[in-house]
Structures are given as structure tokens and as C-alpha cells.
Scaffold this motif. Structure first.
Motif, PDB file in Angstrom:
ATOM      1  N   TRP A 204      44.158  39.718  39.511  1.00 43.71           N
ATOM      2  CA  TRP A 204      44.400  38.273  39.332  1.00 43.71           C
ATOM      3  C   TRP A 204      44.766  37.948  37.890  1.00 43.71           C
ATOM      4  O   TRP A 204      45.538  37.022  37.636  1.00 43.71           O
ATOM      5  CB  TRP A 204      43.168  37.461  39.761  1.00 43.71           C
ATOM      6  N   ARG A 218      41.116  31.670  36.346  1.00 43.67           N
ATOM      7  CA  ARG A 218      39.770  31.834  36.868  1.00 43.67           C
ATOM      8  C   ARG A 218      39.756  33.029  37.811  1.00 43.67           C
ATOM      9  O   ARG A 218      40.703  33.247  38.569  1.00 43.67           O
ATOM     10  CB  ARG A 218      39.319  30.578  37.614  1.00 43.67           C
ATOM     11  N   GLY A 219      38.671  33.821  37.790  1.00 41.37           N
ATOM     12  CA  GLY A 219      38.553  34.963  38.673  1.00 41.37           C
ATOM     13  C   GLY A 219      37.334  35.795  38.320  1.00 41.37           C
ATOM     14  O   GLY A 219      36.619  35.503  37.354  1.00 41.37           O
ATOM     15  N   PRO A 220      37.083  36.880  39.096  1.00 44.08           N
ATOM     16  CA  PRO A 220      35.934  37.742  38.817  1.00 44.08           C
ATOM     17  C   PRO A 220      36.241  38.717  37.681  1.00 44.08           C
ATOM     18  O   PRO A 220      37.311  39.324  37.631  1.00 44.08           O
ATOM     19  CB  PRO A 220      35.719  38.483  40.137  1.00 44.08           C
ATOM     20  N   GLN A 225      30.969  39.088  37.767  1.00 46.30           N
ATOM     21  CA  GLN A 225      30.631  37.672  37.725  1.00 46.30           C
ATOM     22  C   GLN A 225      31.901  36.824  37.655  1.00 46.30           C
ATOM     23  O   GLN A 225      32.939  37.270  37.180  1.00 46.30           O
ATOM     24  CB  GLN A 225      29.707  37.360  36.531  1.00 46.30           C
ATOM     25  N   GLU A 226      31.798  35.575  38.138  1.00 39.99           N
ATOM     26  CA  GLU A 226      32.926  34.648  38.120  1.00 39.99           C
ATOM     27  C   GLU A 226      33.105  34.108  36.702  1.00 39.99           C
ATOM     28  O   GLU A 226      32.147  33.670  36.058  1.00 39.99           O
ATOM     29  CB  GLU A 226      32.670  33.502  39.091  1.00 39.99           C
ATOM     30  N   VAL A 227      34.351  34.121  36.224  1.00 39.04           N
ATOM     31  CA  VAL A 227      34.629  33.697  34.856  1.00 39.04           C
ATOM     32  C   VAL A 227      35.881  32.833  34.836  1.00 39.04           C
ATOM     33  O   VAL A 227      36.666  32.810  35.786  1.00 39.04           O
ATOM     34  CB  VAL A 227      34.821  34.914  33.910  1.00 39.04           C
ATOM     35  N   VAL A 228      36.063  32.122  33.728  1.00 31.69           N
ATOM     36  CA  VAL A 228      37.309  31.429  33.407  1.00 31.69           C
ATOM     37  C   VAL A 228      37.755  31.949  32.040  1.00 31.69           C
ATOM     38  O   VAL A 228      36.916  32.379  31.222  1.00 31.69           O
ATOM     39  CB  VAL A 228      37.128  29.897  33.368  1.00 31.69           C
ATOM     40  N   ALA A 247      31.686  32.302  31.174  1.00 33.20           N
ATOM     41  CA  ALA A 247      31.144  32.332  32.531  1.00 33.20           C
ATOM     42  C   ALA A 247      31.457  31.020  33.254  1.00 33.20           C
ATOM     43  O   ALA A 247      31.522  29.952  32.642  1.00 33.20           O
ATOM     44  CB  ALA A 247      29.635  32.572  32.481  1.00 33.20           C
ATOM     45  N   TRP A 248      31.644  31.112  34.562  1.00 28.06           N
ATOM     46  CA  TRP A 248      31.996  29.947  35.373  1.00 28.06           C
ATOM     47  C   TRP A 248      30.914  28.874  35.303  1.00 28.06           C
ATOM     48  O   TRP A 248      31.208  27.685  35.217  1.00 28.06           O
ATOM     49  CB  TRP A 248      32.250  30.378  36.809  1.00 28.06           C
ATOM     50  N   ASP A 249      29.636  29.290  35.325  1.00 35.71           N
ATOM     51  CA  ASP A 249      28.576  28.285  35.302  1.00 35.71           C
ATOM     52  C   ASP A 249      28.519  27.559  33.952  1.00 35.71           C
ATOM     53  O   ASP A 249      28.153  26.394  33.886  1.00 35.71           O
ATOM     54  CB  ASP A 249      27.219  28.914  35.645  1.00 35.71           C
TER      55      ASP A 249
END
Length: 691
Positions: A204, A218-220, A225-228, A247-249
Motif C-alpha cells: 500500500w 494510511r495502512g498497516p 499496527q495501523e499507522v498514518v 500510530a492511527w490511535d
């Protein structure tokens, strides 16, 4: 309900603003990292480009052994290894990572073959080094001689250094930075580089960055972990990308809070009735309070620090008229303060520039006195000095008439040759000389006329001189001719070249960057001068730009009570000289030789100075004129010499503490023009006492 509706709109706007700010921060950080990486790669590229110009690789029989010694010195300065390959076979000729004399292995054509084919510099993608046996990245440039690419010169770019660069800019917490090459492999990472360098980037990431110079994705991550991330392309390495990852959160936390505040605010609407009365009373008092605050600030402030009006617009006409009156008066005073500050700055800059030019002119005049041969009668010595200084004065007067933007060649020639009016014929179109060419051209014409009066056509009543010039249609270069006739018969070139003849050649070849030719014909001297295309000049717009300056001290110039070398007996110590004024460089050369030093150079511009600083060995010290031609500074030469532990002495014509931009700390001494020869001897002596 109106309050809830307004809160919802505000919260939605806030969410958008938080998200935009977060994404913009990641993109801006990525762009900054890309620029830093470009500088790191550019440093290696500039170093090997300068090394590729080595004269050891010239000719049909290049001196590989001599070049290897230069390469090993350069590699030690860069902290990396260098490789020289044959451009045809791509066989390694030199590899500084191996011991001297060890056989060099072959390098894959896929790595550097493109440099030999295209003649363009290259930054490779991640490869496994044949000698290092681990992942490396290389930068390579072609070595071209006579239009043919003979060799390829490459340097290894240390990946831990790139990872360290990313780590230095990493945000705290779970954020990290990553660099990916054109084939999608991780080149550097601020977090766990030993684990992820060489790993393929997620699909991605490669799809999202394809064909884009910067953006937000955005992607893993590779850890799962999910990140931007915000990304930006490197300019020096095609296909390379730098990403700043969060990190996404952490990303969602930035805009989740406004929504929570909206929910809490809904529960507080029950107190709207009581709050409305307070709000109305404050609304009435706020304009009055603001006007009082503005009036107090208006009365207390003066000069540039005037405060901006803070009172809000009021529906009460009298309050609004008073607010507008204070704002108008405030704006007028601010405009005057800004104009006064700008005028003061221009005046100070102009004073500094005049000081610089005056001291430079004094230094040149002092060199004229020192260099004029003194083994003649006093009246002849005085006449020679007076003539040369007068030639300089006339050139400066012409420059001052046109605000130092240059002078017309015919006007300059007529001014310098006015004592011989009627015996010199001029032929040539109007030609504008740039300011840096006016003084050397005036000195050159003066020396030609002086020589003609003493030994040539102007020494007899019938003698004539034809001075002509033209600008070439093809290359735009200036061609000037001085032809004497009717004077004493010339038997041929003089047995020894007099000072005036040597000065003409130095002015023509070194300061004007031209080619001169003396043709001693029977009817008289024919002198030809060819200059490269004259640079475009702009008339001043009223602003003066000066260099920022240091807190430097000058070496005192004690009475010249000692002479001779200041260094121990032995082979002459080699001193690099960088000076753009011919007379000053000649004077420095003479002084150094009297002190027992060997002169390297002199170099007149930054490119020549860098070449000598890279290629010349066993330098004892360097004398660096800060301002070269009014357009360049010698600071890159100082930086290069510092990496080689060669002490250097700065020379400047600026009298204030702003010419060196804080660089005086690394220099052995600072001399200000005009300086005594003893000051130069003391500065070099200080180098000897502080090795």
C-alpha cells in the motif's frame, strides 16, 4: 437548540482543522527530512565530483597510484570508502575499503553501468556490497576526459548515518521515520533499523507513493499496527521516499476530543439562562475595555513596538468612531516606525559597504607601492606609484558616477589615456564593463600607455597607437587590440619582462579571466586581449546587501622589527593563497616568499580554491580572502580545510564584526585590509606555535 447547533458546526470545523493540521505536520516533517537526506547525499556527491577532477586521471596514461592516494585521503575525510572503476569493463581499479595493493573485485554492471552509459551521476538503490558484505547504498559520478567517459568514481553511503539522521528528527512515543529506495526496500529507519533495513516496504505504501511527490497515506506498518504517514520524495535520489509515521490511535485522538467536548457541552445548555445575562453585560463592556487598553498602549508605546489595536468593533457609533481613530493613528505611527527602521538599516549597510570598498582600495594601493620596483631613482619610483594610484582613482570615479554598476569601455579608455589625446585612435562600439572588470582594465590600459611612453610608440613624436575592441557575435566575448607604430624599431621581445609587463599579463589572464598575447613586431608592440562573455549587470535598486559578520579581532601589526622565515629550518612549508585581486595576490606571494614559504595558487574563485584544497597535499596553512569577486564566499574552502586539519587565516575588507558570520572561531587568525606584512608573519607564526 441554537447552542447545540452552533456547537456541532464548531466541532465539525475543529475536527477538520485538527486533521488538516496533523496531516500537514507529517507532510512538512517528511519534506524537511527529504531535504536533510538530500544534503547528506549531496555532500558525498560534491566530494567525489571534486575528486573526479583530479589531474592524476588526465591524459592517456592516468596515474592510478597517485589518484589512489588522493582517494584514500578523501575517503578518510568523508568517513566512507571510495571505488574507481574502468568505464568500459566496470572492473574495479581502486577500492579504499581494501588494504593498499589488495586486488579489487568486480562490480555488477547493473550498479554503475548506467553512469558509464549516460554520463549522469547516480544514487544506487539498496545492494549487498561485494566487500562490505552487508546492505549499502552508493553514489557515483562519471570521470570524463576530452569528451570520453574514462572511469566511474563511487562512494559508499553509510546506512547507519541515514538512520541516525532520521532518528534525530523522530517524535517521541510510537512515531518513527523511514526511508525507502526506488525498488521498495527500507534503506533507513529511526526505530529498529537493524531489524527492518533491507525489508520490502508494504504494497500500500508503494502504490500510494507512485507518481506523487508528497502526500498522506494510511495502512498497516511492518510490525502490523495501523499507522498514518506523510511522505515526500528525495530530489537527489530518483524514486526514493521519506515517510513520517504516527500510530492511527494517536491520529484519531487529535480530533476525538472536540466531539467529546460537544457531548459535554450539550449537558451544560441547562445553564444557558444564567450565562446569557453575564454574556450580554460583558458584550456591552468589552468595547469600552478594549478602547481603554488601546489608548493606554498608544500612550505608552513608541517606535517599532507599537501594539496592534485589540478592541472589537462596536455597534455604538461613538465607540466605533473612537476605535477607528485610535487604529488609524496606530497604523500611521507603525508605518513611520517601519520606514525609519528600514532607512536606518539601509544607511548602516551602505556605510559598511563603503568601508569595505575603501579598505579594499587602500589595500590595493598599498600593494601598488610595495610591488613597484624600488631599484630606481626616487622621482621615477614616485611617478610610477602616482600613475598607478591615479589610474585606480579614475576607475573608482567612473564607478561612483554610475552607482558602482560598471562603466563604458570607451569612456574608461578616454579617461585613462587622456594625457595622450590625439595620438591614440579609438575604434569600438559602446561596451558596458561589469564593476569587477573596471579597475583591472583601467590598470591594464595605464600600464600599456606607460610602457609605450618609456619604450614604445609614445616615446617619439611621430608614434601612434590604435586601440580597438569588439564583441564577438558567436560567443559574446570581448576582443581588445593595442597596436603601436611609428616608434623606435623593436628588435624583438625584451630579454627580461619588466614589472609593468608582468602586471599586464596577470591582470589580463588572472583577474579578467582572459587570454593575452604580446607580439613584439618591428614597427611596435601589438597586444591582443580576449575576454570571455561579460556577465550581465544590474543597476542598484537602492538596497545594499552585506555579509553577516562575526565577533572577530584583528592581529595587531607591530613595528616590522624582524624578517625572515617564522618556521623551523627545512623544506619550504606550503601555504595556499585564495585572493581575487591580482595586485593583492602578487603582494601576498612576494611576502610569503620573503618569509620562506612555498605558495600554492593563488586561486581567484571558489571553484579553483576548492580544487586546490582537495588536490594539494602537505598544506601547512591557507590564507583565505572572505569575499571573492563580490559574489562568492570562501567559507566552503575553510570547511574543507578544517576536515583536513589545515589551519587557515581569514582576510577581509569589512571593518565591522559581521563579515565572517560567526566563522572566526575555526580560523587561526583574522586580518583586516590593509594589513602590514608583519601582521601576516605574526599570523603564520601563531600557526607554528599552535599546531
Amino acid at each position: 437548540m441554537p447552542a447545540l447547533s452552533l456547537g456541532a458546526v464548531s466541532a465539525w470545523s475543529a475536527v477538520g482543522a485538527y486533521r488538516d493540521a496533523f496531516e500537514a505536520r507529517l507532510r512538512d516533517t517528511a519534506r524537511a527530512l527529504a531535504l536533510a537526506a538530500d544534503r547528506e547525499i549531496g555532500t558525498h556527491m560534491a566530494a567525489i565530483t571534486a575528486l573526479a577532477a583530479s589531474s592524476a586521471l588526465d591524459g592517456d596514461n592516468p596515474q592510478i597510484a597517485a589518484f589512489e592516494r588522493e582517494a584514500r585521503r578523501a575517503a578518510a575525510g568523508l568517513g566512507t570508502s571510495l571505488i574507481l572503476l574502468d568505464a568500459t569493463s566496470l572492473r574495479q581499479l581502486i577500492n579504499t575499503a581494501l588494504p593498499v595493493g589488495a586486488p579489487a573485485g568486480a562490480v555488477s554492471a547493473a550498479d554503475f553501468g548506467r553512469v558509464a552509459r549516460t554520463g549522469e551521476p547516480l544514487v544506487t538503490d539498496l545492494v549487498i556490497g561485494a566487500v562490505a558484505r552487508h546492505a549499502v547504498v552508493g553514489v557515483a559520478v562519471p570521470v570524463e576526459r576530452d569528451g570520453v567517459i574514462r572511469f566511474v568514481l563511487a562512494a559508499r553511503l553509510a546506512l547507519p548515518r541515514l538512520s541516525g539522521l532520521l532518528e534525530a528528527q523522530a517524535s517521541p512515543g510510537r512515531a518513527f521515520n523511514v526511508m525507502v529506495d526506488g525498488r521498495g526496500h527500507v534503506v533507513a529507519r529511526s526505530r529498529e533499523p537493524e531489524r527492518f533495513v533491507g525489508s520490502p516496504a508494504p504494497a500500500w505504501f508503494m502504490q500510494g507513493t507512485a507518481g506523487r511527490s508528497s502526500g498522506f497515506l494510511r495502512g498497516p506498518a511492518l510490525e502490523g499496527q495501523e499507522v498514518v504517514l506523510g511522505f515526500a520524495r528525495l530530489g537527489s535520489a530518483p524514486g526514493w521516499t521519506v515517510g513520517t509515521v504516527e500510530a492511527w490511535d494517536s491520529y484519531t485522538a487529535a480530533w476525538r476530543r472536540p466531539l467529546q467536548l460537544l457531548a459535554i457541552g450539550g449537558g451544560l445548555i441547562i445553564g444557558l439562562g444564567a450565562a446569557l445575562a453575564i454574556w450580554l453585560s460583558r458584550r456591552l463592556l468589552r468595547p469600552v475595555t478594549g478602547l481603554v487598553r488601546d489608548a493606554q498602549a498608544f500612550a505608552a508605546d513608541s517606535g517599532e513596538a507599537l501594539a496592534l489595536p485589540t478592541a472589537e468593533a462596536s455597534r455604538v457609533a461613538e465607540f466605533e468612531a473612537l476605535r477607528l481613530g485610535i487604529a488609524t493613528a496606530n497604523a500611521a505611527l507603525r508605518a513611520r516606525a517601519v520606514a525609519k527602521r528600514q532607512d536606518d538599516e539601509r544607511r548602516m549597510l551602505l556605510v559598511r559597504e563603503v568601508d569595505h570598498r575603501a579598505k579594499n582600495a587602500l589595500a590595493v594601493a598599498l600593494s601598488v607601492v610595495r610591488l613597484t620596483p624600488n631599484d630606481v631613482a626616487p622621482e621615477h619610483f614616485a611617478a610610477s606609484v602616482e600613475g598607478r594610484v591615479a589610474a585606480m582613482a579614475r576607475a573608482h570615479s567612473l564607478l561612483a558616477q554610475d552607482a558602482w554598476s560598471g562603466a563604458d569601455l570607451r569612456t574608461l579608455a578616454e579617461e585613462e589615456l587622456a594625457p595622450h589625446a590625439g595620438r591614440i585612435q579609438f575604434a569600438g562600439a559602446s561596451t558596458h564593463l561589469p564593476p569587477e572588470a573596471v579597475q583591472p582594465m583601467a590598470m591594464l590600459l595605464h600600464e600599456l600607455a606607460t610602457n609605450a611612453v618609456k619604450h614604445g610608440a609614445l616615446s617619439s613624436p611621430e608614434g601612434q597607437v590604435a586601440l580597438s575592441w569588439e564583441v564577438g557575435d558567436g560567443d559574446g566575448g570581448l576582443r581588445l587590440s593595442w597596436a603601436e607604430r611609428g616608434g623606435p624599431a623593436v628588435a624583438g621581445p625584451p630579454v627580461t619582462r619588466r614589472f609593468g609587463t608582468r602586471l599586464i599579463a596577470q591582470l589580463a589572464d588572472r583577474q579578467l579571466h582572459g587570454r593575452s598575447n604580446f607580439d613584439w613586431r618591428a614597427e611596435g608592440l601589438h597586444f591582443a586581449l580576449s575576454l570571455p562573455p561579460l556577465p550581465a549587470t544590474r543597476r542598484p535598486d537602492g538596497s545594499v546587501r552585506c555579509m553577516p559578520a562575526p565577533k572577530a579581532t584583528c592581529i595587531p601589526a607591530p613595528a616590522p622589527d624582524r624578517t625572515g622565515p617564522v618556521h623551523p629550518a627545512g623544506p619550504p612549508l606550503r601555504v595556499l593563497v585564495v585572493e581575487d585581486e591580482v595586485l593583492l595576490s602578487l603582494e601576498v606571494e612576494a611576502a610569503l616568499r620573503e618569509l620562506g614559504y612555498e605558495v600554492v595558487g593563488p586561486a581567484r574563485d571558489l571553484a579553483e580554491a576548492l580544487r586546490l584544497a582537495v588536490n594539494e597535499t602537505d598544506l601547512y596553512a591557507a590564507i583565505l580572502d572572505v569575499n571573492l569577486g563580490g559574489r562568492e564566499r570562501s567559507f566552503p574552502v575553510a570547511d574543507l580545510l578544517q576536515t583536513r586539519d589545515v589551519p587557515y587565516i581569514f582576510v577581509t575588507g569589512y571593518g565591522s564584526a559581521s563579515a565572517l558570520a560567526g566563522r572566526e572561531a575555526g580560523s587561526a587568525a583574522v586580518l583586516r585590509k590593509p594589513y602590514a606584512r608583519q601582521a601576516l608573519a605574526d599570523a603564520l607564526g601563531a600557526v607554528a606555535r599552535n599546531p
